[in-house]
Scaffold this motif. Sequence first.
Motif, PDB file in Angstrom:
ATOM      1  N   TRP A 138     -11.771  24.225  56.661  1.00 13.46           N
ATOM      2  CA  TRP A 138     -12.661  25.380  56.656  1.00 13.46           C
ATOM      3  C   TRP A 138     -12.602  26.011  55.266  1.00 13.46           C
TER       4      TRP A 138
ATOM      5  N   THR B  60      -1.109  20.983  58.660  1.00 15.25           N
ATOM      6  CA  THR B  60      -1.989  22.098  58.297  1.00 15.25           C
ATOM      7  C   THR B  60      -1.527  22.780  57.015  1.00 15.25           C
TER       8      THR B  60
ATOM      9  N   TYR C 178      -2.784  26.498  54.593  1.00 13.58           N
ATOM     10  CA  TYR C 178      -3.618  27.697  54.601  1.00 13.58           C
ATOM     11  C   TYR C 178      -3.625  28.371  53.231  1.00 13.58           C
TER      12      TYR C 178
ATOM     13  N   PHE D 127      -4.772  33.366  60.532  1.00 14.07           N
ATOM     14  CA  PHE D 127      -5.719  32.317  60.932  1.00 14.07           C
ATOM     15  C   PHE D 127      -4.951  31.083  61.390  1.00 14.07           C
TER      16      PHE D 127
ATOM     17  N   ILE E 127      -5.815  26.927  62.260  1.00 14.08           N
ATOM     18  CA  ILE E 127      -6.744  25.803  62.372  1.00 14.08           C
ATOM     19  C   ILE E 127      -6.187  24.809  63.377  1.00 14.08           C
TER      20      ILE E 127
ATOM     21  N   LEU F  55     -11.229  27.281  64.084  1.00 18.74           N
ATOM     22  CA  LEU F  55     -10.521  28.232  63.244  1.00 18.74           C
ATOM     23  C   LEU F  55     -10.408  29.540  64.019  1.00 18.74           C
TER      24      LEU F  55
ATOM     25  N   TYR G 298     -18.698  30.844  56.266  1.00 14.57           N
ATOM     26  CA  TYR G 298     -17.632  29.874  56.512  1.00 14.57           C
ATOM     27  C   TYR G 298     -18.243  28.503  56.736  1.00 14.57           C
TER      28      TYR G 298
ATOM     29  N   CYS H 259     -17.593  24.265  57.332  1.00 15.01           N
ATOM     30  CA  CYS H 259     -16.732  23.199  57.820  1.00 15.01           C
ATOM     31  C   CYS H 259     -16.880  21.986  56.895  1.00 15.01           C
TER      32      CYS H 259
END
Length: 115
Positions: free
Chosen positions: A35, A56, A58, A66, A68, A79, A92, A94
């Motif tokens: 994202w 993951t 971030y 947040f 994901i 998200l 936002y 993808c």
Amino acid sequence: VQLVESGGGLVQPGGSLRLSCAASGIMFSAYDMGWYRQAPGKQRELVARITREGTTNYADSVKGRFTISRANAKNTVYLQMNSLKPEDTAVYFCNGDRTRYGSYWGQGTQVTVSS
């Protein structure tokens, strides 16, 4: 190939939203998914990413707020956005990426955080 985002909207500060991105035309489980967001007058930036193995990462600005996740059986990446702030306001996007196979983008969904 299509990536279709949904779930954006207007929310008050401190509120939550869950974005979804449904993919078609790709072997979803083989793609790293991410994202990104772009605020007016700013460059597109990575928000969160999940590899095909489930690892993951971030952006510092969203860590702890947040999350994901992905559902390979549904060809969908999510998200979850909690404790939203006005500075989270952006479009936002993808993204699906697989080495040697290409990188694909959705059309974007607007998230506005305002009282």
